[in-house]
Design an enzyme around this catalytic site. Structure first.
Site, PDB file in Angstrom:
ATOM      1  N   LYS A  22      16.874  90.542-112.121  1.00  0.00           N
ATOM      2  CA  LYS A  22      15.732  89.640-112.336  1.00  0.00           C
ATOM      3  C   LYS A  22      15.840  88.399-111.454  1.00  0.00           C
ATOM      4  CE  LYS A  22      14.448  86.111-115.730  1.00  0.00           C
ATOM      5  NZ  LYS A  22      15.354  85.031-115.335  1.00  0.00           N
ATOM      6  N   ASN A  23      17.013  87.749-111.484  1.00  0.00           N
ATOM      7  CA  ASN A  23      17.101  86.453-110.808  1.00  0.00           C
ATOM      8  C   ASN A  23      17.128  86.566-109.284  1.00  0.00           C
ATOM      9  OD1 ASN A  23      16.829  85.162-113.200  1.00  0.00           O
ATOM     10  ND2 ASN A  23      19.002  84.691-113.480  1.00  0.00           N
ATOM     11  N   CYS A 116      12.316  79.314-119.789  1.00  0.00           N
ATOM     12  CA  CYS A 116      12.909  79.207-121.125  1.00  0.00           C
ATOM     13  C   CYS A 116      13.264  77.766-121.461  1.00  0.00           C
ATOM     14  CB  CYS A 116      14.203  80.025-121.184  1.00  0.00           C
ATOM     15  SG  CYS A 116      13.945  81.780-121.287  1.00  0.00           S
ATOM     16  N   ARG A 121      16.004  70.963-117.386  1.00  0.00           N
ATOM     17  CA  ARG A 121      15.655  71.689-116.164  1.00  0.00           C
ATOM     18  C   ARG A 121      14.918  70.857-115.109  1.00  0.00           C
ATOM     19  NH1 ARG A 121      14.619  77.959-117.599  1.00  0.00           N
ATOM     20  NH2 ARG A 121      15.987  78.142-115.828  1.00  0.00           N
ATOM     21  N   ASP A 304      24.303  82.951-118.521  1.00  0.00           N
ATOM     22  CA  ASP A 304      23.288  83.887-119.023  1.00  0.00           C
ATOM     23  C   ASP A 304      23.887  84.994-119.895  1.00  0.00           C
ATOM     24  OD1 ASP A 304      21.515  82.376-117.569  1.00  0.00           O
ATOM     25  OD2 ASP A 304      21.452  83.741-115.866  1.00  0.00           O
ATOM     26  N   ARG A 396      10.532  89.299-120.579  1.00  0.00           N
ATOM     27  CA  ARG A 396      10.519  88.596-119.292  1.00  0.00           C
ATOM     28  C   ARG A 396      11.664  89.064-118.398  1.00  0.00           C
ATOM     29  NH1 ARG A 396      11.677  83.162-119.854  1.00  0.00           N
ATOM     30  NH2 ARG A 396      12.054  83.558-117.671  1.00  0.00           N
TER      31      ARG A 396
HETATM   32  N1  EPU Z   1      19.740  70.965-112.069  1.00  0.00           N
HETATM   33  C1  EPU Z   1      19.415  69.653-111.834  1.00  0.00           C
HETATM   34  N2  EPU Z   1      18.534  69.371-110.825  1.00  0.00           N
HETATM   35  C2  EPU Z   1      17.978  70.338-110.056  1.00  0.00           C
HETATM   36  C3  EPU Z   1      18.322  71.690-110.290  1.00  0.00           C
HETATM   37  C4  EPU Z   1      19.212  71.979-111.316  1.00  0.00           C
HETATM   38  O1  EPU Z   1      19.892  68.752-112.511  1.00  0.00           O
HETATM   39  O2  EPU Z   1      17.210  70.003-109.146  1.00  0.00           O
HETATM   40  C5  EPU Z   1      20.709  71.284-113.134  1.00  0.00           C
HETATM   41  C6  EPU Z   1      20.071  72.082-114.271  1.00  0.00           C
HETATM   42  O3  EPU Z   1      19.431  71.260-115.209  1.00  0.00           O
HETATM   43  C7  EPU Z   1      21.258  72.816-114.843  1.00  0.00           C
HETATM   44  C8  EPU Z   1      22.116  73.085-113.609  1.00  0.00           C
HETATM   45  O4  EPU Z   1      21.704  72.130-112.620  1.00  0.00           O
HETATM   46  O5  EPU Z   1      21.966  72.005-115.712  1.00  0.00           O
HETATM   47  C9  EPU Z   1      22.015  74.503-113.063  1.00  0.00           C
HETATM   48  O6  EPU Z   1      20.718  74.792-112.653  1.00  0.00           O
HETATM   49  P1  EPU Z   1      20.355  75.870-111.546  1.00  0.00           P
HETATM   50  O7  EPU Z   1      19.415  75.205-110.602  1.00  0.00           O
HETATM   51  O8  EPU Z   1      21.570  76.522-111.024  1.00  0.00           O
HETATM   52  O9  EPU Z   1      19.554  76.934-112.424  1.00  0.00           O
HETATM   53  P2  EPU Z   1      18.182  77.593-112.092  1.00  0.00           P
HETATM   54  O10 EPU Z   1      18.103  77.961-110.669  1.00  0.00           O
HETATM   55  O11 EPU Z   1      17.068  76.842-112.709  1.00  0.00           O
HETATM   56  C10 EPU Z   1      19.049  80.054-112.397  1.00  0.00           C
HETATM   57  C11 EPU Z   1      18.659  81.215-113.245  1.00  0.00           C
HETATM   58  C12 EPU Z   1      19.104  80.955-114.676  1.00  0.00           C
HETATM   59  C13 EPU Z   1      20.607  80.716-114.705  1.00  0.00           C
HETATM   60  C14 EPU Z   1      20.989  79.576-113.741  1.00  0.00           C
HETATM   61  C15 EPU Z   1      22.483  79.360-113.632  1.00  0.00           C
HETATM   62  C16 EPU Z   1      16.621  81.976-112.198  1.00  0.00           C
HETATM   63  C17 EPU Z   1      15.143  82.093-112.242  1.00  0.00           C
HETATM   64  N3  EPU Z   1      17.208  81.351-113.218  1.00  0.00           N
HETATM   65  O12 EPU Z   1      18.353  78.940-112.929  1.00  0.00           O
HETATM   66  O13 EPU Z   1      18.807  82.129-115.383  1.00  0.00           O
HETATM   67  O14 EPU Z   1      21.008  80.369-115.995  1.00  0.00           O
HETATM   68  O15 EPU Z   1      20.460  79.862-112.432  1.00  0.00           O
HETATM   69  O16 EPU Z   1      23.088  80.540-113.223  1.00  0.00           O
HETATM   70  O17 EPU Z   1      17.265  82.441-111.270  1.00  0.00           O
HETATM   71  C18 EPU Z   1      18.284  83.416-117.254  1.00  0.00           C
HETATM   72  O18 EPU Z   1      18.208  84.389-116.491  1.00  0.00           O
HETATM   73  O19 EPU Z   1      18.316  83.509-118.508  1.00  0.00           O
HETATM   74  C19 EPU Z   1      18.364  82.085-116.678  1.00  0.00           C
HETATM   75  C20 EPU Z   1      18.089  80.979-117.355  1.00  0.00           C
END
Ligand code: EPU
Length: 417
Positions: A22-23, A116, A121, A304, A396
Protein backbone atom coordinates in the site's frame (compact mmCIF):
# COMPACT_ATOMS: atom_id res chain seq x y z
CA UNK A 1 -21.22 1.95 6.75
CA UNK A 2 -19.62 -1.48 6.62
CA UNK A 3 -19.53 -4.00 9.44
CA UNK A 4 -17.40 -7.13 9.82
CA UNK A 5 -18.72 -10.19 11.62
CA UNK A 6 -16.27 -12.80 12.78
CA UNK A 7 -16.91 -16.21 14.38
CA UNK A 8 -13.55 -16.70 16.09
CA UNK A 9 -11.28 -19.34 17.52
CA UNK A 10 -10.88 -21.48 14.39
CA UNK A 11 -7.51 -22.88 13.40
CA UNK A 12 -6.37 -21.30 10.13
CA UNK A 13 -4.35 -23.27 7.64
CA UNK A 14 -3.40 -23.01 3.96
CA UNK A 15 -1.83 -20.01 2.31
CA UNK A 16 -2.39 -16.27 2.06
CA UNK A 17 -0.90 -14.44 -0.91
CA UNK A 18 0.44 -10.98 -0.08
CA UNK A 19 -0.36 -8.16 -2.49
CA UNK A 20 1.58 -5.07 -3.52
CA UNK A 21 2.60 -2.65 -0.77
CA UNK A 22 0.00 0.00 0.00
CA UNK A 23 2.57 2.57 1.09
CA UNK A 24 4.51 2.11 -2.14
CA UNK A 25 1.49 2.05 -4.46
CA UNK A 26 0.01 5.22 -2.97
CA UNK A 27 3.18 7.10 -3.98
CA UNK A 28 3.76 5.31 -7.31
CA UNK A 29 0.31 6.27 -8.61
CA UNK A 30 0.80 10.06 -8.14
CA UNK A 31 4.43 9.74 -9.36
CA UNK A 32 3.04 8.84 -12.79
CA UNK A 33 2.18 12.53 -13.25
CA UNK A 34 5.91 13.22 -13.65
CA UNK A 35 6.09 11.05 -16.78
CA UNK A 36 4.82 12.06 -20.17
CA UNK A 37 2.79 9.27 -21.74
CA UNK A 38 1.47 5.93 -20.57
CA UNK A 39 3.12 4.41 -17.50
CA UNK A 40 2.46 0.95 -16.13
CA UNK A 41 2.36 -0.17 -12.51
CA UNK A 42 2.12 -3.91 -11.89
CA UNK A 43 0.85 -5.57 -8.69
CA UNK A 44 -1.19 -2.63 -7.45
CA UNK A 45 -3.24 -3.75 -4.42
CA UNK A 46 -7.03 -3.63 -4.69
CA UNK A 47 -7.61 -1.21 -1.79
CA UNK A 48 -9.82 1.84 -1.44
CA UNK A 49 -6.77 4.17 -1.23
CA UNK A 50 -5.93 3.09 -4.81
CA UNK A 51 -9.41 4.11 -5.97
CA UNK A 52 -9.22 7.47 -4.17
CA UNK A 53 -5.94 8.29 -5.97
CA UNK A 54 -7.36 7.23 -9.33
CA UNK A 55 -10.24 9.66 -8.77
CA UNK A 56 -7.69 12.45 -8.30
CA UNK A 57 -5.84 11.42 -11.49
CA UNK A 58 -9.17 11.64 -13.32
CA UNK A 59 -9.78 15.14 -11.94
CA UNK A 60 -6.39 15.99 -13.50
CA UNK A 61 -7.66 14.61 -16.83
CA UNK A 62 -5.43 11.53 -16.81
CA UNK A 63 -6.78 8.23 -18.15
CA UNK A 64 -6.45 5.19 -15.92
CA UNK A 65 -7.00 1.62 -17.05
CA UNK A 66 -7.30 -1.12 -14.39
CA UNK A 67 -6.67 -4.67 -15.59
CA UNK A 68 -6.66 -6.82 -12.43
CA UNK A 69 -3.54 -5.62 -10.58
CA UNK A 70 -2.06 -3.68 -13.53
CA UNK A 71 -2.66 0.06 -13.74
CA UNK A 72 -1.92 1.93 -16.96
CA UNK A 73 -1.86 5.67 -16.38
CA UNK A 74 -1.93 7.97 -19.38
CA UNK A 75 -0.90 11.52 -18.51
CA UNK A 76 -0.75 12.81 -22.13
CA UNK A 77 -3.71 15.20 -21.62
CA UNK A 78 -2.87 16.25 -18.04
CA UNK A 79 -4.84 19.36 -17.02
CA UNK A 80 -3.46 20.95 -13.89
CA UNK A 81 -6.55 21.90 -11.95
CA UNK A 82 -7.35 22.35 -8.25
CA UNK A 83 -7.71 19.12 -6.25
CA UNK A 84 -10.80 19.76 -4.12
CA UNK A 85 -11.03 19.17 -0.39
CA UNK A 86 -13.36 16.16 -0.68
CA UNK A 87 -10.74 14.26 -2.69
CA UNK A 88 -7.56 15.40 -0.94
CA UNK A 89 -9.11 14.65 2.49
CA UNK A 90 -9.92 11.05 1.58
CA UNK A 91 -6.39 9.88 2.31
CA UNK A 92 -2.95 10.92 3.48
CA UNK A 93 -1.18 10.07 0.25
CA UNK A 94 -3.05 12.76 -1.70
CA UNK A 95 -0.12 14.95 -0.62
CA UNK A 96 2.13 13.16 -3.12
CA UNK A 97 0.36 15.20 -5.79
CA UNK A 98 2.06 18.25 -4.22
CA UNK A 99 5.58 17.05 -5.06
CA UNK A 100 4.58 15.46 -8.38
CA UNK A 101 2.61 18.45 -9.72
CA UNK A 102 5.14 20.95 -8.42
CA UNK A 103 7.93 18.99 -10.12
CA UNK A 104 6.10 18.63 -13.42
CA UNK A 105 3.94 21.79 -13.67
CA UNK A 106 5.60 24.15 -11.16
CA UNK A 107 2.10 24.87 -9.83
CA UNK A 108 -0.23 23.03 -7.45
CA UNK A 109 -3.50 23.96 -5.82
CA UNK A 110 -4.87 21.43 -3.38
CA UNK A 111 -6.32 21.03 0.09
CA UNK A 112 -4.77 19.48 3.19
CA UNK A 113 -4.54 15.68 3.08
CA UNK A 114 -6.60 13.34 5.28
CA UNK A 115 -5.61 9.90 6.61
CA UNK A 116 -5.88 7.93 9.83
CA UNK A 117 -6.23 9.80 13.08
CA UNK A 118 -2.98 8.50 14.59
CA UNK A 119 -1.33 11.80 15.47
CA UNK A 120 -1.02 15.45 14.48
CA UNK A 121 0.68 14.56 11.16
CA UNK A 122 2.20 17.93 10.23
CA UNK A 123 3.77 18.37 6.75
CA UNK A 124 6.26 21.12 7.64
CA UNK A 125 9.27 19.13 6.36
CA UNK A 126 7.60 18.68 2.96
CA UNK A 127 6.80 22.40 2.76
CA UNK A 128 10.27 23.51 3.95
CA UNK A 129 11.85 21.23 1.33
CA UNK A 130 9.66 22.61 -1.46
CA UNK A 131 10.66 26.12 -0.38
CA UNK A 132 14.34 25.17 -0.34
CA UNK A 133 13.95 24.04 -3.96
CA UNK A 134 12.61 27.50 -4.82
CA UNK A 135 8.83 27.14 -4.48
CA UNK A 136 6.58 29.77 -2.99
CA UNK A 137 3.98 28.25 -0.66
CA UNK A 138 0.75 30.12 0.09
CA UNK A 139 -1.92 28.83 2.45
CA UNK A 140 -5.54 30.01 2.20
CA UNK A 141 -7.50 28.34 5.00
CA UNK A 142 -7.17 24.60 4.28
CA UNK A 143 -5.84 25.18 0.79
CA UNK A 144 -2.22 25.13 -0.32
CA UNK A 145 -0.94 26.92 -3.41
CA UNK A 146 2.60 25.95 -4.41
CA UNK A 147 4.28 27.69 -7.30
CA UNK A 148 7.72 28.27 -8.77
CA UNK A 149 9.24 29.97 -11.80
CA UNK A 150 11.78 27.18 -11.71
CA UNK A 151 13.04 24.68 -9.15
CA UNK A 152 16.73 24.54 -8.35
CA UNK A 153 18.54 21.60 -6.74
CA UNK A 154 19.92 22.11 -3.25
CA UNK A 155 20.90 20.32 -0.02
CA UNK A 156 17.92 19.43 2.15
CA UNK A 157 18.34 18.22 5.74
CA UNK A 158 15.35 16.42 7.23
CA UNK A 159 15.14 16.73 11.02
CA UNK A 160 13.42 13.31 11.11
CA UNK A 161 13.56 10.44 8.60
CA UNK A 162 10.09 11.14 7.24
CA UNK A 163 8.84 8.69 4.63
CA UNK A 164 6.40 11.17 3.09
CA UNK A 165 8.82 14.11 2.99
CA UNK A 166 11.59 11.97 1.44
CA UNK A 167 9.26 10.79 -1.34
CA UNK A 168 7.66 14.18 -1.98
CA UNK A 169 11.07 15.85 -2.22
CA UNK A 170 12.30 13.21 -4.67
CA UNK A 171 9.23 14.04 -6.79
CA UNK A 172 9.84 17.79 -6.61
CA UNK A 173 13.54 17.51 -7.45
CA UNK A 174 13.73 14.98 -10.32
CA UNK A 175 12.92 17.70 -12.87
CA UNK A 176 14.65 20.55 -11.00
CA UNK A 177 17.78 22.24 -12.33
CA UNK A 178 20.98 20.73 -10.90
CA UNK A 179 21.73 18.49 -7.94
CA UNK A 180 19.57 17.88 -4.86
CA UNK A 181 20.83 15.91 -1.88
CA UNK A 182 18.30 14.74 0.72
CA UNK A 183 20.17 14.22 3.99
CA UNK A 184 18.72 12.06 6.78
CA UNK A 185 16.34 10.54 4.24
CA UNK A 186 13.94 7.73 5.19
CA UNK A 187 15.26 4.25 4.31
CA UNK A 188 11.98 2.31 4.15
CA UNK A 189 11.86 -0.41 1.48
CA UNK A 190 9.13 1.52 -0.33
CA UNK A 191 11.51 4.45 -1.03
CA UNK A 192 13.73 2.27 -3.23
CA UNK A 193 10.70 0.95 -5.12
CA UNK A 194 9.55 4.50 -5.83
CA UNK A 195 13.03 5.64 -6.88
CA UNK A 196 13.18 2.65 -9.26
CA UNK A 197 9.94 3.82 -10.91
CA UNK A 198 11.37 7.32 -11.40
CA UNK A 199 14.63 5.84 -12.72
CA UNK A 200 12.61 3.79 -15.25
CA UNK A 201 11.26 7.15 -16.49
CA UNK A 202 14.81 8.47 -16.98
CA UNK A 203 15.41 10.13 -13.60
CA UNK A 204 18.94 10.24 -12.16
CA UNK A 205 18.67 9.12 -8.51
CA UNK A 206 21.34 7.51 -6.37
CA UNK A 207 21.28 6.29 -2.78
CA UNK A 208 17.56 5.49 -2.36
CA UNK A 209 17.28 3.09 0.57
CA UNK A 210 20.15 4.87 2.37
CA UNK A 211 19.97 8.04 4.43
CA UNK A 212 21.48 10.19 1.69
CA UNK A 213 19.71 10.40 -1.65
CA UNK A 214 21.26 12.33 -4.54
CA UNK A 215 19.09 13.49 -7.42
CA UNK A 216 20.51 15.10 -10.53
CA UNK A 217 17.68 16.92 -12.27
CA UNK A 218 16.81 15.96 -15.85
CA UNK A 219 14.79 18.03 -18.35
CA UNK A 220 11.94 15.55 -18.94
CA UNK A 221 10.78 12.07 -18.00
CA UNK A 222 9.33 9.46 -20.33
CA UNK A 223 6.79 6.76 -19.51
CA UNK A 224 7.84 4.34 -16.78
CA UNK A 225 7.20 0.78 -15.59
CA UNK A 226 7.38 -0.72 -12.12
CA UNK A 227 6.20 -3.67 -10.06
CA UNK A 228 5.03 -2.81 -6.55
CA UNK A 229 7.04 -4.66 -3.87
CA UNK A 230 5.13 -7.05 -1.57
CA UNK A 231 3.35 -5.35 1.32
CA UNK A 232 5.50 -5.95 4.41
CA UNK A 233 2.76 -4.67 6.72
CA UNK A 234 0.05 -6.90 5.27
CA UNK A 235 2.56 -9.79 5.48
CA UNK A 236 3.42 -8.91 9.09
CA UNK A 237 -0.25 -8.75 10.05
CA UNK A 238 -0.98 -12.23 8.68
CA UNK A 239 2.23 -13.69 10.14
CA UNK A 240 1.05 -12.50 13.56
CA UNK A 241 -2.33 -14.09 12.79
CA UNK A 242 -0.49 -17.38 12.19
CA UNK A 243 1.17 -17.09 15.60
CA UNK A 244 -2.29 -16.55 17.12
CA UNK A 245 -4.41 -19.23 15.43
CA UNK A 246 -2.36 -20.77 12.58
CA UNK A 247 -1.47 -24.35 11.84
CA UNK A 248 1.26 -24.23 9.18
CA UNK A 249 -0.25 -21.00 7.87
CA UNK A 250 1.86 -20.03 4.87
CA UNK A 251 2.25 -16.34 4.06
CA UNK A 252 3.37 -16.16 0.46
CA UNK A 253 5.10 -13.45 -1.58
CA UNK A 254 7.16 -12.07 1.27
CA UNK A 255 10.60 -10.46 1.21
CA UNK A 256 11.95 -11.80 4.55
CA UNK A 257 14.55 -9.02 4.86
CA UNK A 258 11.76 -6.41 4.94
CA UNK A 259 10.15 -8.00 8.01
CA UNK A 260 13.22 -9.07 9.97
CA UNK A 261 12.38 -6.80 12.92
CA UNK A 262 9.11 -8.69 13.32
CA UNK A 263 10.34 -12.22 12.63
CA UNK A 264 13.28 -11.87 15.03
CA UNK A 265 10.82 -10.79 17.78
CA UNK A 266 8.61 -13.77 17.01
CA UNK A 267 11.62 -16.09 17.26
CA UNK A 268 12.55 -14.50 20.63
CA UNK A 269 9.00 -15.09 21.86
CA UNK A 270 9.31 -18.79 21.05
CA UNK A 271 7.07 -18.93 17.95
CA UNK A 272 6.96 -21.89 15.62
CA UNK A 273 8.12 -20.06 12.48
CA UNK A 274 9.92 -21.15 9.32
CA UNK A 275 11.34 -18.41 7.11
CA UNK A 276 11.92 -19.40 3.49
CA UNK A 277 13.12 -17.37 0.51
CA UNK A 278 9.67 -16.05 -0.48
CA UNK A 279 7.33 -17.24 2.26
CA UNK A 280 6.91 -17.66 5.99
CA UNK A 281 5.15 -20.66 7.59
CA UNK A 282 3.86 -20.16 11.09
CA UNK A 283 1.84 -22.08 13.69
CA UNK A 284 0.40 -21.22 17.08
CA UNK A 285 2.33 -22.36 20.17
CA UNK A 286 0.98 -22.48 23.73
CA UNK A 287 3.92 -21.03 25.62
CA UNK A 288 4.71 -17.68 24.03
CA UNK A 289 7.19 -15.63 26.04
CA UNK A 290 6.45 -11.94 26.76
CA UNK A 291 8.66 -9.33 25.13
CA UNK A 292 9.39 -5.60 25.01
CA UNK A 293 8.95 -3.66 21.77
CA UNK A 294 9.87 -0.14 20.71
CA UNK A 295 8.80 1.07 17.26
CA UNK A 296 11.48 2.74 15.16
CA UNK A 297 12.07 3.90 11.60
CA UNK A 298 13.15 1.19 9.12
CA UNK A 299 14.84 -1.23 9.68
CA UNK A 300 13.51 -1.04 13.25
CA UNK A 301 10.20 -2.50 14.42
CA UNK A 302 7.57 -0.84 12.17
CA UNK A 303 4.99 1.37 13.80
CA UNK A 304 2.40 -0.01 11.36
CA UNK A 305 2.81 -3.53 12.80
CA UNK A 306 2.65 -2.34 16.41
CA UNK A 307 -1.13 -2.50 16.69
CA UNK A 308 -1.49 -6.02 15.21
CA UNK A 309 1.42 -7.12 17.44
CA UNK A 310 -0.38 -5.84 20.53
CA UNK A 311 -2.89 -8.68 20.06
CA UNK A 312 -0.12 -11.30 20.19
CA UNK A 313 1.21 -9.75 23.41
CA UNK A 314 -2.16 -10.53 25.06
CA UNK A 315 -1.40 -14.25 24.47
CA UNK A 316 2.17 -14.25 25.87
CA UNK A 317 2.69 -15.56 29.42
CA UNK A 318 3.74 -12.57 31.49
CA UNK A 319 4.22 -8.84 31.15
CA UNK A 320 5.18 -7.17 27.85
CA UNK A 321 6.03 -3.51 27.45
CA UNK A 322 5.38 -1.62 24.23
CA UNK A 323 6.62 1.83 23.25
CA UNK A 324 5.40 3.71 20.18
CA UNK A 325 7.81 6.44 19.03
CA UNK A 326 6.41 7.67 15.69
CA UNK A 327 2.71 8.49 16.17
CA UNK A 328 1.29 9.92 19.38
CA UNK A 329 -2.17 8.35 18.94
CA UNK A 330 -1.65 4.69 18.08
CA UNK A 331 -3.44 3.16 21.03
CA UNK A 332 -7.02 3.81 19.82
CA UNK A 333 -7.72 0.08 19.52
CA UNK A 334 -6.76 -0.75 23.12
CA UNK A 335 -10.18 -0.01 24.73
CA UNK A 336 -11.72 -2.46 22.24
CA UNK A 337 -9.09 -5.13 23.03
CA UNK A 338 -9.74 -4.67 26.75
CA UNK A 339 -13.49 -4.95 26.11
CA UNK A 340 -12.68 -8.33 24.50
CA UNK A 341 -10.85 -9.47 27.65
CA UNK A 342 -7.28 -8.18 27.23
CA UNK A 343 -5.34 -6.69 30.14
CA UNK A 344 -3.57 -3.67 28.63
CA UNK A 345 -2.76 -0.44 30.44
CA UNK A 346 -1.86 2.60 28.35
CA UNK A 347 0.20 5.55 29.53
CA UNK A 348 0.81 8.10 26.77
CA UNK A 349 2.66 6.34 23.97
CA UNK A 350 3.52 3.25 26.03
CA UNK A 351 1.52 0.25 27.11
CA UNK A 352 1.86 -2.71 29.46
CA UNK A 353 0.17 -5.99 28.59
CA UNK A 354 -0.28 -8.80 31.08
CA UNK A 355 -1.04 -12.14 29.48
CA UNK A 356 -2.29 -14.58 28.64
CA UNK A 357 -5.93 -13.45 28.39
CA UNK A 358 -8.78 -15.40 26.88
CA UNK A 359 -10.41 -13.07 24.43
CA UNK A 360 -14.16 -13.16 23.84
CA UNK A 361 -16.23 -11.71 21.02
CA UNK A 362 -18.17 -8.47 21.45
CA UNK A 363 -19.06 -5.35 19.44
CA UNK A 364 -16.11 -3.00 18.76
CA UNK A 365 -15.18 -0.10 16.49
CA UNK A 366 -12.19 0.24 14.14
CA UNK A 367 -10.70 3.67 14.83
CA UNK A 368 -7.95 3.52 12.19
CA UNK A 369 -6.43 1.17 9.60
CA UNK A 370 -3.91 -0.84 11.64
CA UNK A 371 -5.97 -0.61 14.83
CA UNK A 372 -8.82 -2.11 12.79
CA UNK A 373 -6.52 -4.90 11.57
CA UNK A 374 -5.64 -5.60 15.22
CA UNK A 375 -9.35 -6.06 15.98
CA UNK A 376 -9.66 -8.54 13.09
CA UNK A 377 -6.81 -10.59 14.60
CA UNK A 378 -8.42 -10.36 18.04
CA UNK A 379 -11.80 -11.41 16.62
CA UNK A 380 -10.25 -14.43 14.88
CA UNK A 381 -8.57 -15.43 18.17
CA UNK A 382 -11.57 -14.81 20.45
CA UNK A 383 -14.32 -17.26 21.29
CA UNK A 384 -17.77 -16.28 20.05
CA UNK A 385 -18.86 -13.51 17.69
CA UNK A 386 -17.00 -10.25 17.18
CA UNK A 387 -18.71 -7.39 15.37
CA UNK A 388 -16.37 -4.67 14.07
CA UNK A 389 -17.91 -1.38 12.98
CA UNK A 390 -16.34 1.23 10.66
CA UNK A 391 -14.56 -1.43 8.63
CA UNK A 392 -13.90 1.15 5.88
CA UNK A 393 -10.68 2.02 7.74
CA UNK A 394 -9.42 -1.54 7.23
CA UNK A 395 -10.39 -1.69 3.55
CA UNK A 396 -8.16 1.31 2.88
CA UNK A 397 -5.12 -0.91 3.27
CA UNK A 398 -5.92 -4.66 3.25
CA UNK A 399 -6.97 -5.98 -0.14
CA UNK A 400 -9.64 -8.70 -0.40
CA UNK A 401 -9.36 -9.37 3.32
CA UNK A 402 -12.63 -11.31 3.51
CA UNK A 403 -11.63 -13.63 0.61
CA UNK A 404 -8.04 -14.11 1.79
CA UNK A 405 -9.07 -15.07 5.32
CA UNK A 406 -12.06 -17.21 4.28
CA UNK A 407 -9.72 -19.24 2.06
CA UNK A 408 -7.64 -20.31 5.10
CA UNK A 409 -10.68 -21.27 7.16
CA UNK A 410 -11.80 -18.06 8.87
CA UNK A 411 -15.50 -17.38 9.39
CA UNK A 412 -15.67 -13.75 8.42
CA UNK A 413 -18.25 -11.64 6.57
CA UNK A 414 -18.40 -7.97 5.65
CA UNK A 415 -21.86 -6.47 5.24
CA UNK A 416 -23.28 -3.05 4.50
CA UNK A 417 -25.45 -1.67 7.32
N1 EPU B 1 6.48 14.51 10.61
C1 EPU B 1 6.62 15.84 10.89
N2 EPU B 1 6.65 16.73 9.85
C2 EPU B 1 6.56 16.33 8.55
C3 EPU B 1 6.43 14.95 8.26
C4 EPU B 1 6.38 14.05 9.32
O1 EPU B 1 6.70 16.24 12.04
O2 EPU B 1 6.62 17.19 7.66
C5 EPU B 1 6.47 13.54 11.72
C6 EPU B 1 5.12 12.82 11.84
O3 EPU B 1 4.19 13.56 12.58
C7 EPU B 1 5.51 11.53 12.51
C8 EPU B 1 6.90 11.25 11.93
O4 EPU B 1 7.39 12.51 11.45
O5 EPU B 1 5.63 11.70 13.88
C9 EPU B 1 6.92 10.21 10.82
O6 EPU B 1 6.16 10.62 9.73
P1 EPU B 1 6.40 10.14 8.24
O7 EPU B 1 6.42 11.36 7.39
O8 EPU B 1 7.53 9.19 8.17
O9 EPU B 1 5.06 9.33 7.97
P2 EPU B 1 4.12 9.43 6.72
O10 EPU B 1 4.91 9.52 5.48
O11 EPU B 1 3.03 10.40 6.96
C10 EPU B 1 4.14 6.85 6.23
C11 EPU B 1 3.10 5.80 6.10
C12 EPU B 1 2.57 5.45 7.48
C13 EPU B 1 3.72 5.01 8.37
C14 EPU B 1 4.82 6.09 8.40
C15 EPU B 1 6.05 5.66 9.18
C16 EPU B 1 2.11 6.28 3.95
C17 EPU B 1 0.96 6.80 3.18
N3 EPU B 1 2.01 6.31 5.28
O12 EPU B 1 3.48 7.98 6.78
O13 EPU B 1 1.68 4.38 7.29
O14 EPU B 1 3.25 4.80 9.67
O15 EPU B 1 5.21 6.41 7.06
O16 EPU B 1 6.55 4.49 8.64
O17 EPU B 1 3.10 5.85 3.39
C18 EPU B 1 -0.13 3.00 7.77
O18 EPU B 1 0.13 2.39 6.73
O19 EPU B 1 -0.92 2.58 8.65
C19 EPU B 1 0.53 4.27 8.02
C20 EPU B 1 0.09 5.17 8.89
Amino acid sequence: MKQMIIEGNNTLTGSILIGGAKNSAVALIPASILASGKSKIFKVPNISDRDALIEILEILNCKVLIEEDLLTIDTSNLKNTVIDEKHSKKLRASYYFMGALLGKEKYVEMYIPGGCNIGARPIDMHIDGFKALGAEVITEGNKYILKAEKLKGTDIYLRFQSVGATINLMFASVLAEGKTVIHNAAKEAEIENIADYLISMGADIKGAGTDEITINGVSSLHEGTITVIPDRIEAGTYIILGALVGKNLCIENVIPKHIEALTSKLIDMGSDIIINKNNVIISKVDNLKPTNIKTLVYPGFPTDIGQPMSVLLTQARGTSLFEETIWENRMGHVPSLNKMGANITVKGMTSMTIGPSSLHGTEVVATDLRGGAALVLAGLTATGTTIINDVEHILRGYENIEEKLTKVGAKIKIKEI
